[in-house]
Every structure is written in C-alpha cells, then in structure tokens.
Design an enzyme around this catalytic site. Structure first.
Site, PDB file in Angstrom:
ATOM      1  N   GLY A  12       0.989  -1.392  -0.118  1.00  0.00           N
ATOM      2  CA  GLY A  12       0.052   0.222  -0.059  1.00  0.00           C
ATOM      3  C   GLY A  12       1.150   1.213  -0.112  1.00  0.00           C
ATOM      4  O   GLY A  12       1.996   1.342   0.775  1.00  0.00           O
ATOM      5  N   ARG A  76       0.417  -4.756  -4.843  1.00  0.00           N
ATOM      6  CA  ARG A  76       0.579  -5.544  -3.731  1.00  0.00           C
ATOM      7  C   ARG A  76       0.863  -6.919  -4.440  1.00  0.00           C
ATOM      8  O   ARG A  76      -0.082  -7.205  -5.157  1.00  0.00           O
ATOM      9  CB  ARG A  76      -0.864  -5.763  -3.140  1.00  0.00           C
ATOM     10  CG  ARG A  76      -1.248  -4.428  -2.256  1.00  0.00           C
ATOM     11  CD  ARG A  76      -2.482  -4.913  -1.475  1.00  0.00           C
ATOM     12  NE  ARG A  76      -2.749  -3.572  -0.513  1.00  0.00           N
ATOM     13  CZ  ARG A  76      -2.296  -3.045   0.340  1.00  0.00           C
ATOM     14  NH1 ARG A  76      -1.418  -3.719   0.925  1.00  0.00           N
ATOM     15  NH2 ARG A  76      -2.765  -2.008   0.977  1.00  0.00           N
ATOM     16  N   GLY A 113       6.021  -2.615   3.542  1.00  0.00           N
ATOM     17  CA  GLY A 113       5.535  -3.012   5.255  1.00  0.00           C
ATOM     18  C   GLY A 113       6.084  -4.524   5.414  1.00  0.00           C
ATOM     19  O   GLY A 113       7.024  -4.960   4.807  1.00  0.00           O
ATOM     20  N   ILE A 137       1.407   3.082   7.383  1.00  0.00           N
ATOM     21  CA  ILE A 137       0.574   3.760   8.248  1.00  0.00           C
ATOM     22  C   ILE A 137       0.367   3.081   9.631  1.00  0.00           C
ATOM     23  O   ILE A 137      -0.091   3.560  10.605  1.00  0.00           O
ATOM     24  CB  ILE A 137      -0.563   4.381   7.571  1.00  0.00           C
ATOM     25  CG1 ILE A 137      -1.478   3.237   7.221  1.00  0.00           C
ATOM     26  CG2 ILE A 137      -0.307   5.424   6.294  1.00  0.00           C
ATOM     27  CD1 ILE A 137      -2.960   3.814   6.806  1.00  0.00           C
ATOM     28  N   ASP A 138       0.496   1.742   9.639  1.00  0.00           N
ATOM     29  CA  ASP A 138       0.145   1.017  10.649  1.00  0.00           C
ATOM     30  C   ASP A 138       0.924   0.892  11.728  1.00  0.00           C
ATOM     31  O   ASP A 138       0.801   0.498  13.017  1.00  0.00           O
ATOM     32  CB  ASP A 138      -0.340  -0.644  10.369  1.00  0.00           C
ATOM     33  CG  ASP A 138      -1.406  -0.692   9.390  1.00  0.00           C
ATOM     34  OD1 ASP A 138      -2.298   0.117   9.499  1.00  0.00           O
ATOM     35  OD2 ASP A 138      -1.363  -1.532   8.639  1.00  0.00           O
ATOM     36  N   ARG A 173     -25.304  12.772  18.376  1.00  0.00           N
ATOM     37  CA  ARG A 173     -25.176  11.506  17.867  1.00  0.00           C
ATOM     38  C   ARG A 173     -23.856  11.055  18.446  1.00  0.00           C
ATOM     39  O   ARG A 173     -23.103  11.338  19.065  1.00  0.00           O
ATOM     40  CB  ARG A 173     -24.842  11.383  16.593  1.00  0.00           C
ATOM     41  CG  ARG A 173     -26.289  11.789  15.437  1.00  0.00           C
ATOM     42  CD  ARG A 173     -25.920  11.978  14.248  1.00  0.00           C
ATOM     43  NE  ARG A 173     -27.138  12.114  13.162  1.00  0.00           N
ATOM     44  CZ  ARG A 173     -27.264  12.597  11.886  1.00  0.00           C
ATOM     45  NH1 ARG A 173     -25.962  13.069  11.500  1.00  0.00           N
ATOM     46  NH2 ARG A 173     -28.425  12.649  11.278  1.00  0.00           N
TER      47      ARG A 173
END
Length: 358
Positions: A12, A76, A113, A137-138, A173
């Site tokens: 990604g 990927r 990654g 980003i994880d 909400r």
C-alpha cells in the site's frame, strides 16, 4: 566501478515514500557522483518479476519531497504467493533473480511493510543483496519504533475525529470512526487520544459491547449529548476472540454485517437508543503530502540506506530505535509484527483520561 542500485516501492502507498526515494538518491549522488546509477523498478515486486525497470535521472528525484504516493508506482504481490506458480506458469522467485542479474544490479532497496519485508528476506536468502526500508501507516514493523507514513496518517485521522466532533455535538449523535489497522491498533490509539475520542477500540484488546454501551450511557448521564468512538477496522469482540478467522467471517456474514464497525454502530443504537452513524475516511489516511515529521524521518532513513549501499552492508532493513537510526537483520524481523502490548504507556494514558477501551 559504477554501482547499479535497484529500488522499488511495494504494498500500500503512504505519505513519505517519495521523500525516502529522494533521500536515498540525493545521498547516493552526493557521495558517489557518476559512480552510481539508480534503476527504478515499476510497481513493486510485480515490476521485478516482469522486468519493468529503467535507469532514473537525478532530476527525477527533485521536487518530490512533499508529494504523496510514489513516483515508481506500487502493487500488492502477496508473499504467500511468491513460491506459487500460477496460471501464467511464471516462477516468481526465479524471475526476480533473473531480472536482478539481467539488470546488472549490485543491490536492491525495497520500501514497504510486513509483506514487503518477508519477500525482501526471501530474496536475501536466495543470495541477492537487499536493503529494506520500513513503510506503513500501521506502524507495525518489528524492530523499529516508528515507520515513515505513520505520523502523517495520525494527523489525518486526528483531523477526521476533530471534524466529527462538531457534527456529533450538533445532532446529538454517537459517531463511530473506522480507522485503518487490521491487526495493529497504533494508528487508532494515537489518533483517538489526539482527537479526544471517548472510546478507543483496537485489535489487540477484544471489546465487550456491554462495556462500550455503558461508556456511552455514562457520558449521557453526565449531560454529554454525543460520544465519539475511534475503532480500528480489524477489531473483534470477546466472543470472536475465541473463534478462528473463518468462524468470525461466517458469523458476520450470517448477521449481514460486512464490518465490525457497522455491527458496533447497530448495537449501540439498539442497546442505548442513541442515534449512531459510521464515518470511514478509508484511503484518505494514506494520501496527500507527508507531515514535517515524516519528511525528516524519510530523509533520515533514505540517507542511512545510502550509507549501507556504500558500505555494502546487505541483508538488513533500516530502523529507528530510541531516537537513533540503525539497522536490523532481515532474518530477525521478517514475519514478525509489532503490536500494541497490553502494558504500553499509551493505554495507561487513555485509561487515566477516562477513555474506555471496551
């Protein structure tokens, strides 16, 4: 003798890929001048398998520090399929080794990654000279305190939560914000705290919907007319935690729910009576210009990788540990993930703030 350095971006995309490419290239050109050629490989390992590559020119690495995405393109190519010969009858590993040699590469830099690093280690074990750079980003690559792309994604996710606050308050909400993170909750944890979420749910800590609803009702009893949930896409409840992956998928399919987030929103509305909405920023978390932090980190990582090339130190990936850039052996980090431990300080921070973790 002129060195030929291959470079690819895989998996990604995320902010900081181009900044890292720039860091590598400028440092190599500065140190080695005309004695280095950089071979750009298109679309990650797919390009290496198919020989889609070309010699890059120095000016192609100018003006990309602030640009999101990747100038090389990415794709990927799952690690689990690398040794599987498909309908096209292509032996992917053999093809990558052949093209590495046909391109006359002295080494190959892989930006990516966890899956990218597993394939990088595979190629290293096959005898190729590989250097990895940790992108995601994880923030879940083992052996490094941080990956480039993470801090920018936290900034984006935080802004989403910030903006949701005003509409949640206006309409009384409960807003459930689904953030990226299938196995690791770093992004959701940091953005949830930065954005002032009332409830944070991450994959490492299976949640109880009763506890979630109790937290929403507790806020209502205090006169708060809204609640904000930051939820990682990969969360599951305590019942699912005892199930295998296929059983969890079947359970959700039977209930007609495609995501855990949608189920959480439905259950909150049914159990508390509060109007509930789901917000999914999705790939916006991957897009756009990298933050100042990620530009600096990407440049640090890129220039360190260039130093490794010059020193001919291969079979490693760049890392940041305790504020210092260093490297890890690919064999020691490939196939491992860095998840949020139950004892992590940020979880303690959230609890002390009264944030429910489900």
């Amino acid at each position: 003798m002129k060195k030929r350095v291959g470079i690819l971006t895989s998996g990604g995309d995320c902010p900081g890929l181009n900044a890292t490419l720039r860091g590598v290239a400028k440092a190599l050109y500065e140190r080695m001048g005309d004695n280095v050629e950089i071979v750009g490989i298109s679309n990650g390992y797919y390009g290496l398998i198919n020989g889609d590559a070309r010699v890059m020119q120095p000016d192609e690495f100018s003006g990309i520090l602030t640009v999101g995405g990747t100038i090389l393109g990415t794709k990927r190519t799952p690690f689990k399929l690398m040794r599987v010969v498909g309908d096209d009858q292509v032996d992917k590993v053999a093809a990558m080794k052949k093209n590495y040699k046909d391109l006359k590469l002295d080494c190959l830099l892989t930006l990516g990654g966890n899956g990218t690093h597993k394939t990088a280690n595979l190629l290293s074990e096959e005898g190729l000279n590989i250097i990895g750079l940790p992108k995601t980003i994880d923030n879940d690559i083992y052996g490094t305190d941080v990956t480039f792309g993470f801090h920018t994604a936290v900034d984006i996710a935080t802004e989403v939560i910030d903006r949701v606050h005003t509409t949640a308050g206006s309409h009384s909400r409960v807003m459930v914000v689904e953030l990226m993170g299938n196995k690791a909750g770093w992004l959701t944890l940091y953005a949830g705290i930065a954005g002032g979420a009332d409830i944070i749910l991450i994959p490492e800590l299976p949640y109880s919907i009763d506890h979630v609803c109790a937290a929403v009702e507790k806020r209502a009893q205090k006169g708060k007319n809204f609640s904000i949930l930051a939820v990682a896409e990969g969360v599951y409840d305590v019942e699912e935690a005892r199930m295998k992956k296929k059983e969890r998928a079947a359970r959700r399919a039977d209930a007609g729910e495609t995501t855990a987030t949608n189920r959480i929103a439905r259950q909150i509305e049914q159990m508390t009576g509060f109007e509930t909405r789901v917000c999914v920023p999705g790939h916006m978390q991957r897009g756009g210009s990298p933050s100042a932090y990620d530009r600096v980190l990407a440049t640090q990582f890129g220039t360190y990788a260039a130093k490794l090339v010059e020193a001919e130190r291969f079979g490693v990936t760049v890392a940041m540990k305790n504020g210092h850039v260093c490297e890890n052996a690919l064999s020691e980090i490939a196939g491992k993930s860095r998840l949020v431990p139950e004892s992590h300080d940020m979880l303690a921070v959230a609890r002390r703030m009264g944030i429910s973790l489900g």
